[in-house]
Scaffold this motif. Structure first.
Motif, short mmCIF file in Angstrom:
data_model
loop_
_atom_site.label_atom_id
_atom_site.label_comp_id
_atom_site.label_asym_id
_atom_site.label_seq_id
_atom_site.Cartn_x
_atom_site.Cartn_y
_atom_site.Cartn_z
N ILE A 73 12.12 24.88 25.97
CA ILE A 73 10.96 24.44 26.79
C ILE A 73 11.13 24.91 28.23
N LEU A 74 12.33 24.73 28.78
CA LEU A 74 12.55 25.10 30.19
C LEU A 74 12.40 26.61 30.42
N VAL A 75 12.75 27.40 29.41
CA VAL A 75 12.65 28.86 29.56
C VAL A 75 11.27 29.37 29.14
N ALA A 76 10.82 28.97 27.93
CA ALA A 76 9.61 29.58 27.35
C ALA A 76 8.38 28.67 27.38
N GLY A 77 8.54 27.39 27.69
CA GLY A 77 7.39 26.49 27.76
C GLY A 77 7.17 25.68 26.50
N GLY A 78 7.88 26.01 25.43
CA GLY A 78 7.75 25.28 24.16
C GLY A 78 8.86 25.71 23.22
N MET A 79 8.83 25.16 22.01
CA MET A 79 9.87 25.52 21.04
C MET A 79 9.65 26.93 20.50
N LEU A 80 10.74 27.68 20.39
CA LEU A 80 10.64 29.07 19.91
C LEU A 80 10.92 29.15 18.42
#
Length: 419
Positions: A73-80
């Motif tokens: 979330i902190l990197v991409a905004g949501g679950m990858l």
């Protein structure tokens, strides 16, 4: 006497069954994600507020169990999802690394958020390391801008010691290398890393994890050369990294050459063949004659088991060096190479105590075998020697040097008479 067996105490009480619905919720990251996303949306672009929110949330939310979700979330905004795409069915936030501004200052601010979080919750260190390794494997799934931000962030985190250089092994993934993603990502990463520290710090970190000799693997096999690496990174403004890689390649080549040379000596290969092999390697690797004579000396002196008695070791050394004098002669065609050899002999005799008295005898032998010239010996004696055992070795060489000087004076006198 009471012979009856005493009854063991038993535990009584009510047993509760765990309801399946509760169990599912405990292991379901959806609720955790919604809590984090909601907090990030409220904090917005204020990274100080983000850091405070994450600090406070660690007491209420299960960071240990959901570390991967948290970092996604902190990197991409949501679950990858596997491959790097965002999972469609989950709540997302627009306040993350991938949606931030693409500049070094912004990434430094985000690196501080991660730094504070991991310092506060030490148990997240391992999960963060695994997350970074995974993100690097997912690079093809991200846009160029997202990759650039991640590269800068990674470089800063490496410089600050928040993650280990071991994560870089993900960049050697065949698909990433083949499509040029690894090399392009490495440029941004190393620029950020060197900007935070310097090339010596970067080199030390790479050596520590054994990646210092693997940088060429950022390119496909057909482009894996010093020349291509140097051109690519120099043009990208990373000449320091290019020079470092070239130096590492040279060290690696020397180690391989030394190993092969030792094997040839132990097999008793003919001197002619050994000389031929060395000349070919010198052409291929651009090793200077001075560097080569150092390698040869090391190989020759490590090719036998030395006697422990001082009086016998000199005799043993003379016998060995007589055998290998043609090899030493072949690679002392320059005055500088002769001086290099003399210094290697001096250092060797000083470092190996049984050889302290053998120095003069070795030098005289190599002079008679035409390996060392009188000019080189006189230069070494007058000014080129090093401090190691200096007084002992100069004293040993005194009479021989006087003899050389007299012989030189007589020769000059004869030439004058002839004129």
């Amino acid at each position: 006497m009471n012979t009856q067996k005493q009854q063991k105490p038993t535990l009584t009480g009510q047993r509760f069954k765990t309801r399946k619905r509760d169990e599912k919720e405990r292991f379901d990251p959806t609720q955790f994600q919604e809590s984090i996303v909601q907090g990030l949306n409220q904090s917005g672009t204020d990274l100080e507020a983000v850091a405070k929110f994450l600090d406070a949330s660690g007491a209420k939310l299960d960071y240990r169990r959901y570390a991967e979700t948290l970092f996604d979330i902190l990197v991409a905004g949501g679950m990858l999802a596997p491959g790097g795409t965002l999972a469609d069915d989950m709540t997302r936030t627009d306040f993350c690394v991938f949606t931030a501004q693409e500049d070094l200052e912004t990434m430094q601010a985000y690196a501080q958020v991660f730094n504070k979080l991991i310092r506060r919750y030490k148990y997240l260190e391992k999960g963060f390391q695994e997350e970074m390794k995974k993100l690097l494997l997912f690079l093809k799934g991200f846009t160029e801008s997202e990759r650039n931000k991640l590269a800068m962030l990674t470089g800063i985190l490496l410089a600050n010691g928040n993650i280990s250089g071991l994560i870089l092994s993900s960049l050697f993934n065949e698909n990433l290398v083949k499509e040029g993603v690894s090399a392009a990502f490495a440029v941004k990463l190393f620029k950020a890393w060197i900007n935070e520290r310097d090339i010596n710090s970067v080199a030390a970190s790479l050596r520590k994890v054994g990646i210092d000799n693997r940088l060429m693997e950022l390119f496909p096999a057909n482009k894996r050369s010093c020349e291509h690496f140097s051109k690519y990174f120099t043009e990208a403004g990373l000449k320091e990294l290019s020079d470092f890689a070239r130096n590492q390649q040279s060290i690696g080549a020397r180690k391989e050459l030394q190993k092969e040379l030792q094997e040839q000596m132990s097999r008793g290969e003919p001197m002619r063949e050994i000389i031929g092999y060395i000349r070919e390697e010198m052409k291929k690797t651009s090793i200077s004659e001075q560097a080569m004579i150092s390698i040869i000396w090391t190989c020759v002196m490590s090719s036998v088991e030395w006697n422990k008695k001082e009086e016998l070791v000199t005799e043993q050394a003379i016998k060995l060096l007589k055998q290998y004098s043609p090899l030493l002669k072949a690679f002392t065609s320059q005055g500088l190479s002769e001086l290099t050899l003399l210094l290697k002999i001096q250092e060797y005799c000083y470092d190996n105590i049984h050889f302290m008295k053998a120095f003069q005898k070795i030098v005289v032998l190599l002079y008679k075998a035409d390996v060392l010239s009188e000019e080189a010996i006189l230069k070494w004696y007058a000014e080129a020697h090093v401090a190691k055992g200096k007084s002992v070795f100069l004293e040993q060489m005194k009479k021989f040097v006087e003899w050389l000087k007299n012989a030189e004076e007589e020769s000059e006198s004869e030439e004058e008479d002839a004129d």
